[in-house]
Each structure stands twice: as C-alpha cells, then as structure tokens.
Design an enzyme around this catalytic site. Structure first.
Site, short mmCIF file in Angstrom:
data_model
loop_
_atom_site.label_atom_id
_atom_site.label_comp_id
_atom_site.label_asym_id
_atom_site.label_seq_id
_atom_site.Cartn_x
_atom_site.Cartn_y
_atom_site.Cartn_z
N TRP A 136 0.80 -1.22 0.00
CA TRP A 136 0.00 0.00 0.00
C TRP A 136 0.83 1.27 0.00
CZ3 TRP A 136 1.89 2.52 4.08
CH2 TRP A 136 2.43 1.77 5.13
N SER A 213 6.30 -7.24 3.09
CA SER A 213 6.98 -7.62 4.31
C SER A 213 7.78 -8.91 4.12
CB SER A 213 5.97 -7.82 5.43
OG SER A 213 5.17 -8.96 5.18
N GLU A 234 10.94 -7.93 -3.34
CA GLU A 234 11.51 -6.70 -2.77
C GLU A 234 10.86 -6.54 -1.41
OE1 GLU A 234 11.54 -3.35 -1.21
OE2 GLU A 234 10.55 -2.47 -2.96
N CYS A 268 10.38 1.37 2.07
CA CYS A 268 11.46 0.40 2.24
C CYS A 268 12.82 1.04 2.01
CB CYS A 268 11.28 -0.77 1.28
SG CYS A 268 9.79 -1.75 1.59
#
Length: 464
Positions: A136, A213, A234, A268
């Site tokens: 998201w 995650s 990723e 990230c």
C-alpha cells in the site's frame, strides 16, 4: 469478507468492496491465459503504442488518482501527484526502450563456430501470466514498475493489491482497459491474502513478484519454490545513511530529513539508520533534529502538509512500541516520540522522531521502523561505519556522504546492499536496477535487468 477503504486521517470507512468469489477468480485466470496467447505475438511497436496511451491517460488523471491514494493510505497529496508523474515517466521510458533492451543477442563469431553452429542467438520471450502481490505504501508506483516492463515484454498481469487500497487497484485495471489493451492483459483481483496460494499454484500462472513484508515474501517464495516458479521479491529495508567529515553537513542534514520523512517514513528505501562520524556528529545531529522537528504534520489533503498519518492504527502502535522500547533501555529522544496534539485524536498520526544513543539490545537496532522515526549513531571512522551499516538482516540500499574518493571505493566494495547513493538520497529510476540482498529479497526491478526477470532467456542454435 468485505475489503474496505478507511481514511487514515480520520479513521472513517469510505467504501467497502466484496471479495471475488472462487468462480470469478477462475474466470479471470482463464481470461489472462487466453489474453497471453494472443498478446505475446504483438509487436513492440503495438505494445509501445498502448503503454504510451496508458501513460497519457494517467497524466490526465493525475489529480484524481492522487486524491484516491491520499484518502486510502494517507500519503500527502503533493507526494501522491509526484508518484503519479513518476509512473508516467517510467511507462514512457519502457515504451521507448523495451525493444532495444530485449533485442536478440549474438555471441561472438569465434564462439559460434566453436559450438558447431552456423548461426546462434539469444532471444528474450515472455513467460506468461505474472501474479503481482503489491503493498500500500506506493500504491501506484509499485504496480507500474512491475507492469510497465512486464507488459512491454509481452507478459500479462494479475494484481493482488494491498487490501487497504482497493480504489487505486481498480483504477489501474481501468487505466489499462481505457488505453486499449486486449481484455485480460491486466486485471485486478480484489481478494484476501488467503487466496494467493491457490492462484500461484495454478499452472496457468507462470511467475510472481512481491513487494512487501519479509513474512509475506517468505510465504510467496515457499509456495513458488514448491511449484518451481520464478519469483522476484523486494522486501524490507533498514538503509544506512553514513556521514563522513568531508561531507557538506548542511546539505547532508537537509537530505537526511527528506530521506527519512518521505511518504511519512513508510518506505522500504527510506534512510532509517543515520551513522555519523564523531568529528561532525554534533553539527549533523543538531541540524537533522531541527529539520525533523520543523516538518509540518497534518491533513494529507492540505497542499502544505509534509508528513501525513500512518496508514493504519496498527502501524502506529508498532512504531510506538519500538520507540518506547528504545527510551526504556536508555536511548535519548532528540525530538518527537509522541502523538501530535490535536491530530492523533482524529487519525493515525505520529510526530517525526530522532533517537540517539542506540545500543544493540534495543529493538530499533534490529527492526525496520516503518514511520517517521530515525535512529542516530556516532562512529569513530569509516571502518566502524561500514561494520554498523552491515549489522542488519536487510540490504536494500545505502547512502554515503563524503568528498573522499577512497572512502567511496571502500564503501562500495564492502557495503552489503543492492544500491549505493553517494551525496544524495536513494530513489528508484526506470534506468537503474532496483532490489536488495539478504532479507531485503532477490531479483531486480527496473532497467534492462528488471524487464528480463520475467522472460524466457532462450538460446537459438542453428546448424548447417
């Protein structure tokens, strides 16, 4: 079970959607498989025309889709518009460069003769139906950076987006439909995570890509491994931001604020651990904390807002627990560390925070902080900086601030990360490969490396 859009700025449910039935999932997989059989034979020129048309439509829709992203996951609207513009750029880049990136490769003449061939070449062919499981935090960009290269290579896509951004997910399906792509080339699946395994095990699905995650990545990778299917992952990141004495400290501190606070810190590739040489530590720390403290936190639809709410109440709780653990174990708060007054009562806000005096026993030393919280460290030299930078299970990207070329060479040689950004902040760009090592995942997105991930790399050998 319904899928809901909940505005993180006020906690209000805006809209609910029904999950797809098993019968509808089957219809969509069948539609994708049929579309691939036709679409894989289209020319690069035709694919480029369609992708350019989709880019033009997205550019026209920029304001509306930005508002959708903001109300679904809390991104400041100015950053949401920038995300849409970045997607337009990437789509056009792949439309213009895919044919060259996937052109036949011809081994050297001597090697061909040694093999006994009259002619030999390597051809890149599409794999088929690709399942994309997307997060998201960049609800448009994460999808486009998969879809643009995959579709230009001749693949088709099935999107399982995060359940809190269904409006953005449905917009993407509609975007490709309006651009004129054949039916089934790109479809959104409004499903829960429990339905992913069955789709990935379906023999008509060739491969999968996941951004998200570490637990989600392990799950998808294990299923795909059992089915012997290609994956690109990723996952998380805890990127170091190393500052050495020769750096421009003023510029480094300004950039550090942007690098940590982008997307309300929910990225990230946001810098999360700030590792500063002792000679410039005080100068950097003061500027950095002042910059974080000065960020405007507020309504993400306000054009002047720099930090919006976190995407969920649970996300804020997780962040608070990590900060509280650090303070309880002796860390020092330079700024933040609390819910902002007047905002937190309505939505899931958290103040920009800088924490110093981190020790290895603290959770913040080992875990990814997904929000506007920075960990600040002091080191005596580059060797200690590199050792600390590598002391993490993640290896997505990294930042180094120095004017010393020898330090750059040493850092690039020794850092365990998929990217090194010198005197700047990490950012993805369609021309550069993007991805990580260790528990940040494997494979690459973007550039020529990314478009070839979902290709059948085929040796074509011809004798007399």
């Amino acid at each position: 079970m319904p899928i809901a859009t909940v505005n993180p700025a006020d906690g209000q449910t805006l809209k609910t959607y029904d999950e797809l039935s098993a019968e509808e999932i089957e219809r969509r997989i069948a539609r994708a498989a049929a579309a691939f059989r036709r679409y894989r034979t289209t020319s690069f020129a035709e694919r480029a025309r369609l992708v350019h048309r989709a880019a033009d439509l997205l550019e026209e829709d920029q304001q509306d889709v930005a508002r959708t992203m903001t109300t679904e996951m809390g991104k400041p609207v100015t950053q949401a518009r920038a995300e849409a513009a970045k997607c337009v750029k990437a789509m056009r880049w792949y439309a213009d460069h895919a044919e060259g990136l996937l052109a036949d490769e011809h081994p050297a003449g001597t090697d061909v003769k040694d093999s006994g061939a009259v002619r030999a070449r390597v051809r890149y062919r599409p794999l088929g139906v690709i399942l994309a499981v997307m997060p998201w935090n960049f609800p448009l960009w994460q999808v486009i950076r998969f879809a643009a290269p995959a579709i230009m290579a001749g693949n088709v896509g099935l999107l399982k987006h995060a359940s809190n951004v269904p409006g953005t997910a449905l917009y993407l399906e509609d975007l490709f439909r309006r651009a004129g792509f054949p039916e089934g080339c790109f479809q959104t699946l409004l499903i829960g995570s429990g339905a992913v395994e069955g789709i990935l095990r379906d023999p008509r699905v060739a491969a999968a890509t996941l951004t998200g995650s570490e637990p989600a990545g392990r799950s998808v990778a294990s299923i795909a491994g059992d089915e012997v299917k290609k994956t690109v992952l990723e996952l998380g990141g805890s990127d170091p931001f190393v500052v050495m004495p020769s750096a421009d400290i003023e510029e480094a501190a300004k950039t550090a604020v942007r690098a940590r606070a982008q997307n309300t810190g929910q990225s990230c590739i946001a810098a999360k651990r700030f590792i500063v040489h002792t000679d410039v530590y005080e100068a950097f720390a003061g500027r950095f904390a002042a910059g974080m403290r000065a960020l405007k936190v507020g309504d993400p639809l306000d054009e002047s807002t720099e930090v919006g709410p976190l995407s969920s109440e649970q996300g804020r709780k997780d962040l608070e627990e990590i900060v509280d653990d650090a303070v309880r174990r002796g860390a020092t708060l330079l700024c933040g560390g609390h819910r902002p007054e007047g905002l937190a009562e309505r939505g899931w806000y958290y103040s920009p925070t800088v924490i110093a005096d981190i020790t290895p026993g603290m959770r913040i030393h080992r875990e990814e902080t997904f929000g506007p919280v920075a960990a600040l460290y002091r080191v005596p030299d580059l060797e200690a900086a590199v050792e600390l930078a590598n002391d993490t299970p993640f290896g997505l990207s990294s930042n180094l601030w120095t004017r010393d070329d020898a330090e750059v060479d040493r850092f690039v040689r020794d850092i365990e990360a998929g990217g090194v950004y010198v005197n700047g902040m990490t950012a993805s760009h369609p021309a550069f490969p993007f991805g990580g090592v260790k528990r940040s995942g494997y494979g690459r997105e973007l550039s020529g490396h990314g478009i070839r991930e979902f290709c059948n790399i085929t040796t074509v050998w011809q004798g007399a």
